[in-house]
Design a protein around this motif. Structure first.
Motif, mmCIF file in Angstrom:
data_model
loop_
_atom_site.group_PDB
_atom_site.id
_atom_site.type_symbol
_atom_site.label_atom_id
_atom_site.label_comp_id
_atom_site.label_asym_id
_atom_site.label_seq_id
_atom_site.Cartn_x
_atom_site.Cartn_y
_atom_site.Cartn_z
ATOM 1 N N ILE A 1 -31.129 -16.682 53.888
ATOM 2 C CA ILE A 1 -31.249 -15.868 52.147
ATOM 3 C C ILE A 1 -31.664 -14.958 52.651
ATOM 4 O O ILE A 1 -33.511 -15.431 52.108
ATOM 5 C CB ILE A 1 -30.690 -15.953 50.981
ATOM 6 N N GLU A 2 -32.062 -13.765 52.547
ATOM 7 C CA GLU A 2 -33.464 -12.148 53.330
ATOM 8 C C GLU A 2 -33.955 -12.282 52.489
ATOM 9 O O GLU A 2 -35.015 -11.700 51.394
ATOM 10 C CB GLU A 2 -33.241 -11.713 54.257
ATOM 11 N N ARG A 3 -32.384 -11.936 51.691
ATOM 12 C CA ARG A 3 -33.148 -11.072 49.799
ATOM 13 C C ARG A 3 -31.493 -11.156 49.083
ATOM 14 O O ARG A 3 -30.659 -11.364 49.173
ATOM 15 C CB ARG A 3 -32.999 -9.262 50.755
ATOM 16 N N MET A 4 -32.120 -11.000 48.064
ATOM 17 C CA MET A 4 -31.843 -11.224 46.865
ATOM 18 C C MET A 4 -31.906 -10.344 45.514
ATOM 19 O O MET A 4 -33.300 -10.781 45.139
ATOM 20 C CB MET A 4 -31.476 -13.067 46.127
ATOM 21 N N LEU B 1 -26.459 -9.054 48.223
ATOM 22 C CA LEU B 1 -28.020 -10.668 48.627
ATOM 23 C C LEU B 1 -27.750 -9.447 50.709
ATOM 24 O O LEU B 1 -26.722 -9.243 50.748
ATOM 25 C CB LEU B 1 -26.750 -12.089 48.481
ATOM 26 N N ARG B 2 -28.691 -10.208 50.967
ATOM 27 C CA ARG B 2 -28.914 -9.820 52.453
ATOM 28 C C ARG B 2 -28.792 -11.866 53.658
ATOM 29 O O ARG B 2 -29.842 -11.827 52.920
ATOM 30 C CB ARG B 2 -29.119 -9.261 53.202
ATOM 31 N N GLN B 3 -27.493 -11.981 54.497
ATOM 32 C CA GLN B 3 -28.100 -12.827 54.950
ATOM 33 C C GLN B 3 -27.620 -12.947 56.244
ATOM 34 O O GLN B 3 -26.911 -12.949 56.511
ATOM 35 C CB GLN B 3 -26.252 -14.259 53.738
ATOM 36 N N ARG B 4 -28.489 -14.539 56.809
ATOM 37 C CA ARG B 4 -28.369 -14.271 58.317
ATOM 38 C C ARG B 4 -27.397 -15.674 58.383
ATOM 39 O O ARG B 4 -27.866 -16.285 57.458
ATOM 40 C CB ARG B 4 -29.398 -14.230 59.220
ATOM 41 N N PHE B 5 -25.910 -15.739 59.225
ATOM 42 C CA PHE B 5 -25.175 -16.911 59.377
ATOM 43 C C PHE B 5 -25.686 -16.813 60.283
ATOM 44 O O PHE B 5 -25.218 -16.298 61.176
ATOM 45 C CB PHE B 5 -23.424 -16.452 59.318
ATOM 46 N N ALA B 6 -24.658 -18.166 61.134
ATOM 47 C CA ALA B 6 -24.908 -18.901 62.212
ATOM 48 C C ALA B 6 -23.962 -17.959 62.922
ATOM 49 O O ALA B 6 -23.969 -18.287 64.108
ATOM 50 C CB ALA B 6 -25.265 -20.616 62.543
ATOM 51 N N GLU C 1 -24.569 -8.046 54.645
ATOM 52 C CA GLU C 1 -24.677 -7.191 53.645
ATOM 53 C C GLU C 1 -23.157 -7.142 52.423
ATOM 54 O O GLU C 1 -22.872 -6.795 52.791
ATOM 55 C CB GLU C 1 -25.638 -6.419 53.358
ATOM 56 N N PHE C 2 -24.336 -8.384 51.291
ATOM 57 C CA PHE C 2 -22.692 -8.143 50.663
ATOM 58 C C PHE C 2 -22.744 -8.128 48.971
ATOM 59 O O PHE C 2 -24.424 -8.408 48.675
ATOM 60 C CB PHE C 2 -21.509 -9.204 51.003
ATOM 61 N N ARG C 3 -21.822 -8.658 48.092
ATOM 62 C CA ARG C 3 -22.696 -8.176 46.594
ATOM 63 C C ARG C 3 -21.415 -8.886 45.972
ATOM 64 O O ARG C 3 -20.022 -9.521 46.228
ATOM 65 C CB ARG C 3 -22.105 -6.897 46.135
ATOM 66 N N LEU C 4 -21.758 -9.742 44.934
ATOM 67 C CA LEU C 4 -20.955 -10.790 43.907
ATOM 68 C C LEU C 4 -20.948 -10.338 42.970
ATOM 69 O O LEU C 4 -21.695 -10.189 42.383
ATOM 70 C CB LEU C 4 -22.009 -11.889 44.188
ATOM 71 N N GLN C 5 -19.295 -9.941 42.446
ATOM 72 C CA GLN C 5 -20.114 -9.577 40.876
ATOM 73 C C GLN C 5 -18.578 -10.674 40.301
ATOM 74 O O GLN C 5 -18.117 -11.629 40.917
ATOM 75 C CB GLN C 5 -18.419 -8.791 41.200
ATOM 76 N N SER C 6 -19.258 -11.591 39.154
ATOM 77 C CA SER C 6 -18.152 -12.143 38.019
ATOM 78 C C SER C 6 -18.943 -12.477 36.794
ATOM 79 O O SER C 6 -20.370 -11.734 36.689
ATOM 80 C CB SER C 6 -19.729 -13.580 38.919
#
Length: 216
Positions: free
Chosen positions: A102-105, A114-119, A6-11
């Motif tokens: 991607i599970e949530r944006m 975002l909440r994402q699953r990674f291998a 679960e992370f945030r992207l800022q730009s």
């Protein structure tokens, strides 16, 4: 074993963030995101806010928005089809090939959540580096390692899960209540105070994961 991040992207160039800032209390959930062959970026967004008129005005005033179409009006929420001027940066191709789901944006005034699953961790590291090359600041909020992400609530322990299930099956959460803390504790062969602590901590994780996270 996979990862849930679960992370945030800022730009400064991130779309929709300026719209969220212009409409306080607005919740924007991105249901779909795609780039067409010719370049424009398409978003389908679900919006909850006090004033849809203010949201639509802010969206149409955004320089990067080319076209806005209302898809559905559910009263408390509306869904829009938004065509943004593209194209994505070339680094986006690398993110597209990343082994992730991607599970949530969601978009708020402080960026994309975002909440994402990674291998694996290498895929997460590659994704983070790709975001940085595109000029986005990557802030990791939570990282969970799980063997069964479909059944596991991140952050909840096996003992907490066992306590919650035992209490549920014994009717502790029923109305009217069919069992007491003492009854469930006896079934688990633990003290009443130990059970109460596990239930409280487990309930807190459930609320945070399924309720609080939905309030972006």
């Amino acid at each position: 074993m996979g990862l849930i991040a679960e992370f945030r992207l800022q730009s400064p160039d991130a779309p929709l963030v300026d719209v969220a800032r212009a409409v306080p209390g607005c919740t924007i959930t991105v249901e779909y995101e795609e780039q067409t062959v010719s370049g424009p970026i398409v978003h389908v967004v679900r919006v909850e806010c006090a004033s849809f008129g203010a949201f639509e005005a802010a969206l149409e005033a955004a320089e990067y928005v080319e076209e806005v179409t209302l898809i559905s009006d559910g009263g408390a929420a509306r869904t829009y089809h938004v065509i943004n001027r593209g194209p994505f940066p070339k680094e986006m191709d690398e993110l597209t090939l990343n082994k992730t789901l991607i599970e949530r944006m969601r978009v708020t005034e402080d960026g994309w959540h975002l909440r994402q699953r990674f291998a694996n961790r290498d895929e997460l590291a590659a994704y983070r580096e790709g975001c940085r090359r595109m000029g986005s600041r990557f802030y990791l909020d939570r990282l969970y390692e799980t063997a069964d992400a479909d059944r596991t609530v991140p952050g909840i322990s096996d003992k907490q899960r066992e306590a919650l299930l035992a209490a549920y099956e014994a009717g502790y959460f029923a109305v009217p209540r069919r069992s007491s803390l003492e009854d469930v504790a006896a079934d688990l062969d633990i003290s009443r105070s130990a059970l109460a602590e596990r239930l409280h901590r487990g309930e807190a994780h459930l609320l945070e994961h399924y309720v609080h996270d939905d309030q972006y």
